[in-house]
Design an enzyme around this catalytic site. Sequence first.
Site, PDB file in Angstrom:
ATOM      1  N   LYS A 281       0.887  -1.178   0.000  1.00  0.00           N
ATOM      2  CA  LYS A 281       0.000   0.000   0.000  1.00  0.00           C
ATOM      3  C   LYS A 281       0.927   1.232   0.000  1.00  0.00           C
ATOM      4  CE  LYS A 281      -2.297   3.474   1.879  1.00  0.00           C
ATOM      5  NZ  LYS A 281      -1.904   4.624   1.086  1.00  0.00           N
TER       6      LYS A 281
ATOM      7  N   GLY B 138       7.093   5.773   7.572  1.00  0.00           N
ATOM      8  CA  GLY B 138       6.241   6.967   7.534  1.00  0.00           C
ATOM      9  C   GLY B 138       6.354   7.732   8.828  1.00  0.00           C
ATOM     10  N   SER B 139       5.280   8.420   9.172  1.00  0.00           N
ATOM     11  CA  SER B 139       5.317   9.351  10.302  1.00  0.00           C
ATOM     12  C   SER B 139       5.280   8.619  11.651  1.00  0.00           C
ATOM     13  CB  SER B 139       4.118  10.287  10.216  1.00  0.00           C
ATOM     14  OG  SER B 139       2.929   9.534  10.297  1.00  0.00           O
ATOM     15  N   ASN B 140       5.697   9.329  12.675  1.00  0.00           N
ATOM     16  CA  ASN B 140       5.680   8.753  14.030  1.00  0.00           C
ATOM     17  C   ASN B 140       4.255   8.392  14.464  1.00  0.00           C
ATOM     18  OD1 ASN B 140       8.382   9.161  14.116  1.00  0.00           O
ATOM     19  ND2 ASN B 140       8.308  10.922  15.489  1.00  0.00           N
TER      20      ASN B 140
ATOM     21  N   GLN C 200       1.892  19.602   3.111  1.00  0.00           N
ATOM     22  CA  GLN C 200       3.289  19.653   3.514  1.00  0.00           C
ATOM     23  C   GLN C 200       3.784  21.099   3.485  1.00  0.00           C
ATOM     24  OE1 GLN C 200       4.520  16.816   4.617  1.00  0.00           O
ATOM     25  NE2 GLN C 200       6.308  17.949   5.310  1.00  0.00           N
TER      26      GLN C 200
ATOM     27  N   GLU D 146      10.033  17.482  13.971  1.00  0.00           N
ATOM     28  CA  GLU D 146      10.323  17.239  12.560  1.00  0.00           C
ATOM     29  C   GLU D 146       9.528  18.215  11.702  1.00  0.00           C
ATOM     30  OE1 GLU D 146       8.829  13.644  10.552  1.00  0.00           O
ATOM     31  OE2 GLU D 146      10.877  13.343   9.842  1.00  0.00           O
TER      32      GLU D 146
ATOM     33  N   VAL E 128       1.516   7.559  12.742  1.00  0.00           N
ATOM     34  CA  VAL E 128       0.964   6.340  12.122  1.00  0.00           C
ATOM     35  C   VAL E 128       1.772   5.118  12.570  1.00  0.00           C
ATOM     36  CG1 VAL E 128       0.453   5.168   9.955  1.00  0.00           C
ATOM     37  CG2 VAL E 128       0.000   7.616  10.166  1.00  0.00           C
ATOM     38  N   GLY E 129       3.095   5.272  12.638  1.00  0.00           N
ATOM     39  CA  GLY E 129       3.934   4.143  13.069  1.00  0.00           C
ATOM     40  C   GLY E 129       3.566   3.692  14.482  1.00  0.00           C
TER      41      GLY E 129
ATOM     42  N   GLU F 220       9.999   2.324  10.344  1.00  0.00           N
ATOM     43  CA  GLU F 220      11.002   3.368  10.103  1.00  0.00           C
ATOM     44  C   GLU F 220      10.231   4.673  10.171  1.00  0.00           C
ATOM     45  OE1 GLU F 220      14.089   1.779   6.850  1.00  0.00           O
ATOM     46  OE2 GLU F 220      12.132   2.225   6.038  1.00  0.00           O
TER      47      GLU F 220
ATOM     48  N   CYS G  31      13.778  11.662   5.836  1.00  0.00           N
ATOM     49  CA  CYS G  31      13.927  11.375   7.262  1.00  0.00           C
ATOM     50  C   CYS G  31      15.392  11.508   7.668  1.00  0.00           C
ATOM     51  CB  CYS G  31      13.423   9.969   7.565  1.00  0.00           C
ATOM     52  SG  CYS G  31      14.285   8.729   6.624  1.00  0.00           S
TER      53      CYS G  31
END
Length: 407
Positions: free
Chosen positions: A174, A227-229, A330, A384, A231-232, A249, A283
């Site tokens: 995905k 991806g982002s913190n 963004q 970030e 969602v992770g 990651e 990143c």
Amino acid sequence: MSTPVFANYIAGEWIDSGKYIENRNPANTEEIVGLHPRGDAAEMARAIEAASSAYAGWASMPGPARGAILYKTAEILEHELDQLGAEMTREEGKTLPEAKGEVKRAINIFRYYAGEGSRAGGILTPSERDRVHTFAIRKPLGVVGLITPWNFPIAIPAWKLAPALICGNTVVLKPASVSPLSSWRIVEALHMAGVPKGVVNFITGSGGELGRAMVDAKPVKAISFTGSNDVGNWIHTEASKRRIRIQLEMGGKNPTIVLADADFNSAIENTVNAAFFSTGQKCTATSRVIVEDAIYDKFLSALIERTKKLKVGNGLEAGIDIGPCVDQGQMDTVLKYIDIGRQEAGEPRCGGHPLSDGAFAKGYFVEPTIFAGVTEDMRIAQEEIFGPVLAVMRAKDFEDAMRIANA
Ligand code: NAP
């Protein structure tokens, strides 16, 4: 020219749901690069079912035979390198040399892992008991879910797909909704290379809906996410409930430390490159440069002078150093942090504005921006930003620089 329409890929078939996500060029938002299906949870379930059915056959295929398909995929990608690079610039915004470099990286990844099909062995360890052999071998897990971000739309899918596949896992990929075409091209190449039906499945659509469906699906034995913190962390919490393997990651806030004895010119070039190339949307981008007191003022002026020479623009044009932000969201985030930086550290020492006149009118362009005198407590030193914004920080000496870097 009519807008190209791309399908999802499930059980070896191209599936078009009739509902689409627009993939727009961030350097020229009037251009739609392509339409990709808005897949839903039911489609995700079908893809996982297809991957599950294909697993036994793929896992039992000899490693070198799986490797041959990966080698062929690399060959196809290499043949299309120029087109893939240009498409990536049009969907993500990075400059053409950066995009082509990323395609080459994906090709190298496929070749490297293709070779693993002939190499991946196990280990034989000495046993404590007579006539007992102890050994460990690598076994595939089953269906693996892969979720990827927009900023490296071909390299990151490649570095998740190739190792999972060569080891005998089947996959559902995905990609990010903002830049799905580059990863679609890998799937197309795998299809052309003869990957068996169901081994690779590809679905575009909302991350929230498809992510939930993937995380909850029992046949999925592992998830690899970049991806982002936020969602992770969500994936970590939810997938842990089923005790499946998780690879995450996530975000970064990377420091570059410049000490007084550094090679000055090379430190300037490296800092500018690390902070601003790829529009800072990495990143691994440098977003804080921590400079030893003895050369701080000299370094800051040279850094500003060099940064002012960078050319912002459409990454397809020759001589451009920095492309646009990937989308409106963004760019809004970057501009929000520039405002926060103004309140915390004062006026930026260069840049600090969106670019919207003339050639910039249809894109998400922002000037490369430098804040000086940034301290550890400031949000622009801690959070970030993921854009062309650099915080310059002063350190007394190496120890102090390390302390700031780790703060
Ligand atoms: P993101 O918003 O977390 O999205 C990443 C992927 O997750 C996309 O495919 C997204 O789909 C999907 N997603 C969104 N919500 C989800 C959910 N609830 N469940 C499952 N999947 C979901 O990140 P991004 O904005 O694309 O990427 C930027 C971030 O990635 C930055 O923080 C950057 O530092 C990080 N990054 C890290 C590395 C690394 O190697 N550590 C490399 C590159 C990027 P949609 O696009 O459909 O929302």
